[in-house]
Design a protein around this motif. Structure first.
Motif, PDB file in Angstrom:
ATOM      1  N   UNK A  28       0.857  -1.176   0.000  1.00  0.00           N
ATOM      2  CA  UNK A  28       0.000   0.000   0.000  1.00  0.00           C
ATOM      3  C   UNK A  28       0.895   1.228   0.000  1.00  0.00           C
ATOM      4  N   UNK A  29       0.687   2.116  -0.947  1.00  0.00           N
ATOM      5  CA  UNK A  29       1.325   3.428  -0.933  1.00  0.00           C
ATOM      6  C   UNK A  29       0.230   4.477  -0.923  1.00  0.00           C
ATOM      7  N   UNK A  30       0.531   5.655  -0.402  1.00  0.00           N
ATOM      8  CA  UNK A  30      -0.506   6.662  -0.306  1.00  0.00           C
ATOM      9  C   UNK A  30       0.017   8.070  -0.429  1.00  0.00           C
ATOM     10  N   UNK A  31      -0.875   8.964  -0.837  1.00  0.00           N
ATOM     11  CA  UNK A  31      -0.616  10.408  -0.816  1.00  0.00           C
ATOM     12  C   UNK A  31      -1.751  11.037  -0.022  1.00  0.00           C
ATOM     13  N   UNK A  32      -1.405  11.634   1.121  1.00  0.00           N
ATOM     14  CA  UNK A  32      -2.383  12.335   1.940  1.00  0.00           C
ATOM     15  C   UNK A  32      -1.811  13.684   2.342  1.00  0.00           C
ATOM     16  N   UNK A  33      -2.430  14.343   3.312  1.00  0.00           N
ATOM     17  CA  UNK A  33      -2.011  15.698   3.676  1.00  0.00           C
ATOM     18  C   UNK A  33      -0.623  15.743   4.286  1.00  0.00           C
ATOM     19  N   UNK A  34      -0.097  14.604   4.723  1.00  0.00           N
ATOM     20  CA  UNK A  34       1.264  14.600   5.265  1.00  0.00           C
ATOM     21  C   UNK A  34       2.304  14.695   4.160  1.00  0.00           C
ATOM     22  N   UNK A  35       1.989  14.168   2.979  1.00  0.00           N
ATOM     23  CA  UNK A  35       2.934  14.217   1.865  1.00  0.00           C
ATOM     24  C   UNK A  35       2.581  15.297   0.837  1.00  0.00           C
TER      25      UNK A  35
END
Length: 353
Positions: A28-35
């Motif tokens: 699982x990879x993700x882009x959220x407000x941290x990145x």
């Protein structure tokens, strides 16, 4: 000529992001407000399941989930209020919707990996796994829940006590698929099998929105293909943000910020971009084949205001005064009753002034 920036606060790479989970059964990879700090009310993850891989039953406390199957096949099981159950298979080009708080699992089928792009209606979605939920309760509490002695749950409690984030597990036995899992479900949508709502030599758009898929809440997605002869006309969405993921091809975008500055950049496979509500922008294929984008919105029925239609709302004298030109110096602006969404690119890229 607008010079393309190499770095942008609007863009991040999903495929190059650090994995939040990685193991033999999948990742699982993700882009959220941290990145990507500009994100608001939307975020995205890429789930890859090896053959036999199982995304543990889990739920999201603060977000609906909208999934698009890129390749492979999987069995999706969703349990909602009062044990309402939906279980169905999905393949490439098909979608599922898991309402916030619903317990759901994804299990790869067949001999090929299954890949999903998953969008969420929160910039920082919260995850709860079924194993962690059981591990938080004592053997006595679990026994009381199931009318059994605490000793019956001692091993289960010990095994799950340290578990936190939901994981991906490897299953070796064949998946049990009941006949109804191959039937129509209100939480499943066969997007790419449907006729496009917009189609021309410049490109096409297939829409997953509440008007066509009533189960959706607070999220929608358009599967947009722009040919090397096409362009998504300059436009904005008055009540929704836009988050896009590039499946194939390359495109260039330009966004106008409220301070009057412009941000122009290229995006390619694996990139995620985000545009806040009502920011004007455009998307242009830069050649080398079609560009395929999955474009998510934070409303179930997104609206759209395009340059092509808005000029017909004002007399030429108003437009001339706005642009600082004489009326006879205005270009011939054709009247359009409906937003074409995708227009032909009749000019070369970035012509010199």
């Amino acid at each position: 000529m607008i010079e393309t920036t190499q770095k942008s606060r609007h863009v991040a790479s999903l495929t190059a992001s650090r994995a939040t989970f990685e193991g033999p059964a999948g990742s699982i990879t993700g882009v959220d407000a941290r990145t990507l700090p500009i994100l608001k009310r939307l975020s995205v993850r890429r789930l890859v399941l090896a053959p036999g891989g199982l995304r543990e039953p889990h739920w999201h406390a603060n977000a609906h989930e909208l999934g698009y199957c890129v390749r492979g096949a999987a069995l999706v099981t969703i349990a909602g209020n009062h044990a309402a159950l939906a279980s169905f298979t999905v393949g490439a080009g098909e979608m599922f919707f898991a309402p916030s708080g619903s317990l759901h699992a994804i299990r790869a089928l067949g001999d090929e990996p299954a890949e999903f792009i998953l969008a969420f209606t929160n910039e920082l979605p919260e995850d709860f796994g079924l194993a962690a939920a059981f591990g938080a309760m004592s053997p006595a509490v679990l026994g009381n829940a199931f009318d059994a002695p605490a000793a019956d749950f001692a091993a289960l409690s010990a095994a799950t006590r340290a578990m936190r984030a939901p994981q991906i597990h490897a299953l070796t036995e064949p998946a049990g698929i009941e006949p109804q899992a191959r039937h129509v479900s209100p939480l499943k949508f066969s997007l790419e099998a449907a006729l496009p709502q917009i189609a021309s030599p410049a490109g096409s758009a297939r829409q997953a929105k509440a008007g066509l898929w009533p189960a959706l809440e607070d999220i929608a997605m358009f599967s947009v293909r722009i040919t090397d002869a096409g362009m998504r006309e300059p436009h904005w969405h008055p009540e929704t943000a836009e988050m896009g993921y590039v499946l194939e091809g390359r495109a260039r975008m330009t966004i106008l910020d409220p301070d009057g500055s412009t941000d122009s950049y290229e995006i390619g496979p694996g990139d995620v971009y985000f545009i806040p509500r009502a920011y004007p922008h455009h998307i242009e294929d830069v050649g080398g084949g079609d560009c395929h984008l999955l474009i998510f919105f934070d409303r179930a029925d997104p609206g759209d205001i395009g340059f092509r239609t808005l000029v017909g709302c004002f007399p030429r004298s108003v437009l001339a005064a706005t642009f600082g030109l004489a009326v006879d110096a205005l270009p011939d602006l054709p009247f359009s009753e409906a937003d074409p969404l995708i227009v032909a690119r009749v000019n070369p890229l970035d012509p010199e002034a």
